[in-house]
Design a protein around this motif. Structure first.
Motif, PDB file in Angstrom:
ATOM      1  N   SER A 159      -7.296  -6.872  -8.701  1.00 59.84           N
ATOM      2  CA  SER A 159      -8.653  -6.427  -9.002  1.00 59.84           C
ATOM      3  C   SER A 159      -9.681  -6.733  -7.916  1.00 59.84           C
ATOM      4  N   PRO A 160      -9.688  -7.915  -7.269  1.00 55.78           N
ATOM      5  CA  PRO A 160     -10.706  -8.164  -6.264  1.00 55.78           C
ATOM      6  C   PRO A 160     -10.645  -7.202  -5.085  1.00 55.78           C
ATOM      7  N   ALA A 161      -9.511  -6.643  -4.801  1.00 62.69           N
ATOM      8  CA  ALA A 161      -9.367  -5.728  -3.682  1.00 62.69           C
ATOM      9  C   ALA A 161      -9.504  -4.293  -4.163  1.00 62.69           C
ATOM     10  N   SER A 162     -10.506  -4.028  -4.934  1.00 61.68           N
ATOM     11  CA  SER A 162     -10.634  -2.713  -5.526  1.00 61.68           C
ATOM     12  C   SER A 162     -11.549  -1.775  -4.739  1.00 61.68           C
ATOM     13  N   ALA A 163     -12.019  -2.191  -3.589  1.00 62.15           N
ATOM     14  CA  ALA A 163     -12.821  -1.310  -2.759  1.00 62.15           C
ATOM     15  C   ALA A 163     -11.926  -0.203  -2.217  1.00 62.15           C
ATOM     16  N   ASP A 164     -12.538   0.867  -1.722  1.00 62.26           N
ATOM     17  CA  ASP A 164     -11.723   1.980  -1.271  1.00 62.26           C
ATOM     18  C   ASP A 164     -12.418   2.775  -0.177  1.00 62.26           C
ATOM     19  N   GLN A 165     -11.750   3.837   0.210  1.00 61.04           N
ATOM     20  CA  GLN A 165     -12.255   4.712   1.255  1.00 61.04           C
ATOM     21  C   GLN A 165     -13.617   5.288   0.887  1.00 61.04           C
ATOM     22  N   GLY A 166     -13.814   5.639  -0.364  1.00 63.82           N
ATOM     23  CA  GLY A 166     -15.081   6.212  -0.801  1.00 63.82           C
ATOM     24  C   GLY A 166     -16.243   5.246  -0.661  1.00 63.82           C
ATOM     25  N   ALA A 167     -16.008   3.969  -0.939  1.00 61.29           N
ATOM     26  CA  ALA A 167     -17.074   2.972  -0.803  1.00 61.29           C
ATOM     27  C   ALA A 167     -17.503   2.853   0.657  1.00 61.29           C
ATOM     28  N   CYS A 168     -16.546   2.940   1.548  1.00 62.61           N
ATOM     29  CA  CYS A 168     -16.836   2.913   2.985  1.00 62.61           C
ATOM     30  C   CYS A 168     -17.719   4.111   3.364  1.00 62.61           C
ATOM     31  N   GLN A 169     -17.323   5.290   2.907  1.00 62.12           N
ATOM     32  CA  GLN A 169     -18.077   6.507   3.236  1.00 62.12           C
ATOM     33  C   GLN A 169     -19.472   6.488   2.622  1.00 62.12           C
ATOM     34  N   PRO A 211     -14.911  14.293   9.578  1.00 61.21           N
ATOM     35  CA  PRO A 211     -13.483  13.967   9.583  1.00 61.21           C
ATOM     36  C   PRO A 211     -13.145  12.656  10.300  1.00 61.21           C
ATOM     37  N   LYS A 212     -13.846  12.327  11.364  1.00 60.92           N
ATOM     38  CA  LYS A 212     -13.539  11.083  12.097  1.00 60.92           C
ATOM     39  C   LYS A 212     -13.946   9.852  11.297  1.00 60.92           C
ATOM     40  N   ALA A 213     -15.105   9.914  10.647  1.00 65.94           N
ATOM     41  CA  ALA A 213     -15.533   8.791   9.803  1.00 65.94           C
ATOM     42  C   ALA A 213     -14.613   8.669   8.590  1.00 65.94           C
ATOM     43  N   GLU A 214     -14.212   9.793   8.019  1.00 64.78           N
ATOM     44  CA  GLU A 214     -13.278   9.769   6.889  1.00 64.78           C
ATOM     45  C   GLU A 214     -11.961   9.116   7.301  1.00 64.78           C
ATOM     46  N   ALA A 215     -11.477   9.470   8.484  1.00 60.50           N
ATOM     47  CA  ALA A 215     -10.211   8.904   8.963  1.00 60.50           C
ATOM     48  C   ALA A 215     -10.333   7.399   9.193  1.00 60.50           C
ATOM     49  N   ALA A 216     -11.455   6.967   9.751  1.00 55.28           N
ATOM     50  CA  ALA A 216     -11.655   5.533   9.995  1.00 55.28           C
ATOM     51  C   ALA A 216     -11.724   4.773   8.673  1.00 55.28           C
ATOM     52  N   CYS A 217     -12.443   5.325   7.700  1.00 49.62           N
ATOM     53  CA  CYS A 217     -12.536   4.667   6.394  1.00 49.62           C
ATOM     54  C   CYS A 217     -11.184   4.656   5.688  1.00 49.62           C
ATOM     55  N   LYS A 218     -10.439   5.726   5.827  1.00 46.66           N
ATOM     56  CA  LYS A 218      -9.101   5.772   5.224  1.00 46.66           C
ATOM     57  C   LYS A 218      -8.197   4.717   5.850  1.00 46.66           C
ATOM     58  N   PHE A 219      -8.286   4.576   7.159  1.00 43.84           N
ATOM     59  CA  PHE A 219      -7.501   3.558   7.852  1.00 43.84           C
ATOM     60  C   PHE A 219      -7.895   2.166   7.363  1.00 43.84           C
ATOM     61  N   ASP A 237      -6.354   0.865   4.047  1.00 40.85           N
ATOM     62  CA  ASP A 237      -4.897   0.648   3.997  1.00 40.85           C
ATOM     63  C   ASP A 237      -4.623  -0.842   3.911  1.00 40.85           C
ATOM     64  N   TYR A 238      -4.473  -1.353   2.690  1.00 40.66           N
ATOM     65  CA  TYR A 238      -4.315  -2.784   2.463  1.00 40.66           C
ATOM     66  C   TYR A 238      -3.024  -3.338   3.026  1.00 40.66           C
ATOM     67  N   SER A 239      -2.050  -2.493   3.294  1.00 45.29           N
ATOM     68  CA  SER A 239      -0.775  -2.978   3.824  1.00 45.29           C
ATOM     69  C   SER A 239      -0.844  -3.228   5.339  1.00 45.29           C
ATOM     70  N   ASN A 240      -1.909  -2.794   5.977  1.00 48.19           N
ATOM     71  CA  ASN A 240      -2.053  -2.935   7.422  1.00 48.19           C
ATOM     72  C   ASN A 240      -2.987  -4.114   7.726  1.00 48.19           C
ATOM     73  N   PRO A 241      -2.476  -5.163   8.371  1.00 44.90           N
ATOM     74  CA  PRO A 241      -3.336  -6.322   8.655  1.00 44.90           C
ATOM     75  C   PRO A 241      -4.472  -6.016   9.634  1.00 44.90           C
ATOM     76  N   GLY A 242      -4.359  -4.962  10.409  1.00 43.44           N
ATOM     77  CA  GLY A 242      -5.416  -4.592  11.351  1.00 43.44           C
ATOM     78  C   GLY A 242      -6.308  -3.489  10.829  1.00 43.44           C
ATOM     79  N   ALA A 243      -6.308  -3.275   9.521  1.00 46.10           N
ATOM     80  CA  ALA A 243      -7.052  -2.153   8.943  1.00 46.10           C
ATOM     81  C   ALA A 243      -8.552  -2.262   9.196  1.00 46.10           C
ATOM     82  N   TRP A 244      -9.117  -3.457   8.986  1.00 46.57           N
ATOM     83  CA  TRP A 244     -10.563  -3.605   9.168  1.00 46.57           C
ATOM     84  C   TRP A 244     -10.948  -3.313  10.620  1.00 46.57           C
ATOM     85  N   MET A 245     -10.193  -3.874  11.549  1.00 48.54           N
ATOM     86  CA  MET A 245     -10.523  -3.688  12.970  1.00 48.54           C
ATOM     87  C   MET A 245     -10.374  -2.223  13.388  1.00 48.54           C
ATOM     88  N   GLY A 246      -9.338  -1.559  12.887  1.00 43.95           N
ATOM     89  CA  GLY A 246      -9.163  -0.139  13.201  1.00 43.95           C
ATOM     90  C   GLY A 246     -10.288   0.700  12.645  1.00 43.95           C
TER      91      GLY A 246
END
Length: 90
Positions: free
Chosen positions: A26-36, A48-56, A59-68
């Motif tokens: 539950s605490p990790a319930s943020a998503d791509q839409g919240a970013c946008q 499209p570029k901002a959408e792609a960055a937020c989608k990246f 991705d909770y399985s990627n440890p570098g997701a925030w930096m990307g």
């Protein structure tokens, strides 16, 4: 212990075991839409570029997701503090 108490204890344990992964996620319930929406709130047009960055970033399985996400957004002209906030919401 009588049969009813034992059955109730087993049932309670099973329900708790089934609910634990849901509660922990539950605490990790943020998503791509919240970013946008964070970007939109700061006056950016989300394409499209901002959408792609937020989608990246979502991705909770990627440890570098925030930096990307951050580098993707700052690379298209999003101010550093706005990108940081948006990626933290992804």
């Amino acid at each position: 212990m009588n049969v009813k108490k034992r059955t109730a204890a087993i049932l309670a344990t099973a329900v708790a075991a089934a609910a634990l992964p849901i509660l922990m996620a539950s605490p990790a319930s943020a998503d791509q839409g919240a970013c946008q929406f964070s970007l939109i709130d700061h006056g950016y047009v989300v394409g499209p570029k901002a959408e792609a960055a937020c989608k990246f970033g979502a991705d909770y399985s990627n440890p570098g997701a925030w930096m990307g996400c951050y580098w993707g957004l700052t690379g298209i002209g999003v101010r550093s503090e706005h990108a940081s906030e948006a990626c933290s919401k992804a």
